[in-house]
Design a protein around this motif. Sequence first.
Motif, PDB file in Angstrom:
ATOM      1  N   GLY A  12       0.812  -1.208   0.000  1.00 18.17           N
ATOM      2  CA  GLY A  12       0.000   0.000   0.000  1.00 18.17           C
ATOM      3  C   GLY A  12       0.842   1.253   0.000  1.00 18.17           C
ATOM      4  O   GLY A  12       2.051   1.227   0.190  1.00 18.17           O
ATOM      5  N   ALA A  13       0.168   2.371  -0.212  1.00 17.51           N
ATOM      6  CA  ALA A  13       0.843   3.657  -0.334  1.00 17.51           C
ATOM      7  C   ALA A  13       0.726   4.479   0.941  1.00 17.51           C
ATOM      8  O   ALA A  13      -0.333   4.535   1.564  1.00 17.51           O
ATOM      9  CB  ALA A  13       0.237   4.441  -1.495  1.00 17.51           C
ATOM     10  N   GLY A  14       1.845   5.100   1.338  1.00 19.48           N
ATOM     11  CA  GLY A  14       1.871   6.086   2.415  1.00 19.48           C
ATOM     12  C   GLY A  14       1.090   5.745   3.653  1.00 19.48           C
ATOM     13  O   GLY A  14       1.239   4.670   4.221  1.00 19.48           O
ATOM     14  N   LYS A  15       0.215   6.682   4.054  1.00 18.05           N
ATOM     15  CA  LYS A  15      -0.539   6.534   5.292  1.00 18.05           C
ATOM     16  C   LYS A  15      -1.438   5.304   5.313  1.00 18.05           C
ATOM     17  O   LYS A  15      -1.692   4.733   6.364  1.00 18.05           O
ATOM     18  CB  LYS A  15      -1.395   7.774   5.548  1.00 18.05           C
ATOM     19  N   ALA A  16      -1.942   4.887   4.152  1.00 16.01           N
ATOM     20  CA  ALA A  16      -2.843   3.743   4.100  1.00 16.01           C
ATOM     21  C   ALA A  16      -2.092   2.414   4.071  1.00 16.01           C
ATOM     22  O   ALA A  16      -2.669   1.363   4.319  1.00 16.01           O
ATOM     23  CB  ALA A  16      -3.739   3.839   2.867  1.00 16.01           C
ATOM     24  N   GLY A  17      -0.789   2.453   3.803  1.00 16.71           N
ATOM     25  CA  GLY A  17      -0.006   1.227   3.704  1.00 16.71           C
ATOM     26  C   GLY A  17       0.182   0.552   5.050  1.00 16.71           C
ATOM     27  O   GLY A  17       0.027   1.153   6.109  1.00 16.71           O
ATOM     28  N   GLN A  18       0.513  -0.719   4.983  1.00 16.24           N
ATOM     29  CA  GLN A  18       0.778  -1.508   6.187  1.00 16.24           C
ATOM     30  C   GLN A  18       2.035  -2.336   5.950  1.00 16.24           C
ATOM     31  O   GLN A  18       2.245  -2.866   4.861  1.00 16.24           O
ATOM     32  CB  GLN A  18      -0.384  -2.455   6.494  1.00 16.24           C
ATOM     33  N   GLY A  19       2.839  -2.444   6.991  1.00 21.01           N
ATOM     34  CA  GLY A  19       4.054  -3.237   6.913  1.00 21.01           C
ATOM     35  C   GLY A  19       4.061  -4.334   7.945  1.00 21.01           C
ATOM     36  O   GLY A  19       3.252  -4.348   8.870  1.00 21.01           O
ATOM     37  N   GLN A  20       5.000  -5.259   7.736  1.00 22.20           N
ATOM     38  CA  GLN A  20       5.229  -6.341   8.682  1.00 22.20           C
ATOM     39  C   GLN A  20       6.733  -6.473   8.869  1.00 22.20           C
ATOM     40  O   GLN A  20       7.483  -6.551   7.894  1.00 22.20           O
ATOM     41  CB  GLN A  20       4.670  -7.662   8.158  1.00 22.20           C
ATOM     42  N   VAL A  21       7.162  -6.505  10.123  1.00 18.43           N
ATOM     43  CA  VAL A  21       8.568  -6.626  10.473  1.00 18.43           C
ATOM     44  C   VAL A  21       8.832  -8.048  10.936  1.00 18.43           C
ATOM     45  O   VAL A  21       8.078  -8.586  11.756  1.00 18.43           O
ATOM     46  CB  VAL A  21       8.935  -5.651  11.622  1.00 18.43           C
ATOM     47  N   SER A  22       9.917  -8.631  10.426  1.00 21.30           N
ATOM     48  CA  SER A  22      10.335  -9.962  10.869  1.00 21.30           C
ATOM     49  C   SER A  22      11.824  -9.941  11.181  1.00 21.30           C
ATOM     50  O   SER A  22      12.585  -9.188  10.565  1.00 21.30           O
ATOM     51  CB  SER A  22      10.071 -11.011   9.781  1.00 21.30           C
ATOM     52  N   THR A  23      12.224 -10.758  12.149  1.00 23.33           N
ATOM     53  CA  THR A  23      13.638 -10.866  12.488  1.00 23.33           C
ATOM     54  C   THR A  23      14.118 -12.287  12.231  1.00 23.33           C
ATOM     55  O   THR A  23      13.333 -13.236  12.255  1.00 23.33           O
ATOM     56  CB  THR A  23      13.896 -10.497  13.954  1.00 23.33           C
ATOM     57  N   GLU A  24      15.402 -12.391  12.000  1.00 27.19           N
ATOM     58  CA  GLU A  24      16.046 -13.671  11.723  1.00 27.19           C
ATOM     59  C   GLU A  24      15.749 -14.706  12.803  1.00 27.19           C
ATOM     60  O   GLU A  24      15.521 -15.875  12.511  1.00 27.19           O
ATOM     61  CB  GLU A  24      17.549 -13.406  11.615  1.00 27.19           C
ATOM     62  N   THR A  25      15.730 -14.282  14.060  1.00 27.79           N
ATOM     63  CA  THR A  25      15.512 -15.216  15.170  1.00 27.79           C
ATOM     64  C   THR A  25      14.051 -15.619  15.325  1.00 27.79           C
ATOM     65  O   THR A  25      13.745 -16.562  16.036  1.00 27.79           O
ATOM     66  CB  THR A  25      15.964 -14.585  16.504  1.00 27.79           C
ATOM     67  N   GLY A  26      13.152 -14.867  14.703  1.00 30.45           N
ATOM     68  CA  GLY A  26      11.732 -15.123  14.867  1.00 30.45           C
ATOM     69  C   GLY A  26      11.132 -14.381  16.045  1.00 30.45           C
ATOM     70  O   GLY A  26       9.937 -14.525  16.328  1.00 30.45           O
ATOM     71  N   ALA A  27      11.931 -13.583  16.750  1.00 35.21           N
ATOM     72  CA  ALA A  27      11.401 -12.806  17.882  1.00 35.21           C
ATOM     73  C   ALA A  27      10.264 -11.909  17.406  1.00 35.21           C
ATOM     74  O   ALA A  27       9.277 -11.715  18.114  1.00 35.21           O
ATOM     75  CB  ALA A  27      12.508 -11.978  18.531  1.00 35.21           C
ATOM     76  N   LEU A  28      10.419 -11.337  16.228  1.00 33.37           N
ATOM     77  CA  LEU A  28       9.325 -10.629  15.554  1.00 33.37           C
ATOM     78  C   LEU A  28       9.032 -11.417  14.283  1.00 33.37           C
ATOM     79  O   LEU A  28       9.934 -11.662  13.484  1.00 33.37           O
ATOM     80  CB  LEU A  28       9.717  -9.199  15.191  1.00 33.37           C
ATOM     81  N   GLN A  29       7.805 -11.805  14.110  1.00 31.00           N
ATOM     82  CA  GLN A  29       7.416 -12.585  12.939  1.00 31.00           C
ATOM     83  C   GLN A  29       6.202 -11.926  12.303  1.00 31.00           C
ATOM     84  O   GLN A  29       5.106 -11.991  12.853  1.00 31.00           O
ATOM     85  CB  GLN A  29       7.101 -14.033  13.353  1.00 31.00           C
ATOM     86  N   LYS A  30       6.439 -11.226  11.207  1.00 31.47           N
ATOM     87  CA  LYS A  30       5.369 -10.519  10.500  1.00 31.47           C
ATOM     88  C   LYS A  30       4.609  -9.595  11.450  1.00 31.47           C
ATOM     89  O   LYS A  30       3.385  -9.498  11.411  1.00 31.47           O
ATOM     90  CB  LYS A  30       4.429 -11.499   9.810  1.00 31.47           C
ATOM     91  N   TYR A  31       5.354  -8.891  12.327  1.00 33.16           N
ATOM     92  CA  TYR A  31       4.740  -8.001  13.302  1.00 33.16           C
ATOM     93  C   TYR A  31       4.296  -6.722  12.593  1.00 33.16           C
ATOM     94  O   TYR A  31       5.082  -6.098  11.895  1.00 33.16           O
ATOM     95  CB  TYR A  31       5.710  -7.687  14.449  1.00 33.16           C
ATOM     96  N   PRO A  32       3.041  -6.317  12.752  1.00 34.06           N
ATOM     97  CA  PRO A  32       2.507  -5.193  11.976  1.00 34.06           C
ATOM     98  C   PRO A  32       3.037  -3.835  12.411  1.00 34.06           C
ATOM     99  O   PRO A  32       3.367  -3.622  13.578  1.00 34.06           O
ATOM    100  CB  PRO A  32       0.997  -5.273  12.236  1.00 34.06           C
ATOM    101  N   TYR A  33       3.135  -2.941  11.433  1.00 38.04           N
ATOM    102  CA  TYR A  33       3.406  -1.535  11.707  1.00 38.04           C
ATOM    103  C   TYR A  33       2.864  -0.712  10.560  1.00 38.04           C
ATOM    104  O   TYR A  33       2.628  -1.207   9.462  1.00 38.04           O
ATOM    105  CB  TYR A  33       4.897  -1.264  11.942  1.00 38.04           C
ATOM    106  N   GLY A  34       2.627   0.552  10.833  1.00 42.59           N
ATOM    107  CA  GLY A  34       2.111   1.460   9.815  1.00 42.59           C
ATOM    108  C   GLY A  34       2.032   2.864  10.376  1.00 42.59           C
ATOM    109  O   GLY A  34       2.536   3.159  11.468  1.00 42.59           O
ATOM    110  N   PHE A  35       1.394   3.726   9.638  1.00 40.18           N
ATOM    111  CA  PHE A  35       1.292   5.128  10.026  1.00 40.18           C
ATOM    112  C   PHE A  35       0.661   5.286  11.407  1.00 40.18           C
ATOM    113  O   PHE A  35       1.149   6.034  12.246  1.00 40.18           O
ATOM    114  CB  PHE A  35       0.484   5.904   8.974  1.00 40.18           C
TER     115      PHE A  35
END
Length: 145
Positions: A12-35
């Motif tokens: 998605g674009a800008g303010k309406a977009g959504q992201g997911q953060v993941s770490t190699e260890t799996g401590a964060l797995q597709k953890y959501p973030y956005g505006f």
Amino acid sequence: MSEKSASVHWEGAGKAGQGQVSTETGALQKYPYGFASRFGDDRKGTNPEEILGAAHAACFTMAVSFACDKAGFATRTLDTTARVRLAKDGDGFKIDRIALTLEATVPGMEDKQFQQIAEEAKRNCPLSKALAAVPEITLQAMLKN
């Protein structure tokens, strides 16, 4: 040497977009973030500043523990908070302050030595060095013995 990785998937674009953060260890797995989790009050996601704060607090705390051990004192507890401030900078933003707060129990250590160790850890932990461009990194260190 050690190398760790993290990844982000964004849709998605800008303010309406959504992201997911993941770490190699799996401590964060597709953890959501956005505006909304960065600039609003959405508490269901994370944001780069709190992840940075967690990393800085973790690195600094470990450095304090190692330095206390080297000085001959075993740490019982170390509790660190890092408050990362994102401030307006022209048309964009910048991190202009990180405030570290440490509460520690280190049996037998005097406050003067503890303050020296904490200040040195603040200056020299790898994350503090990496964050040298931040204009203000403060430390409030309290020994609770």
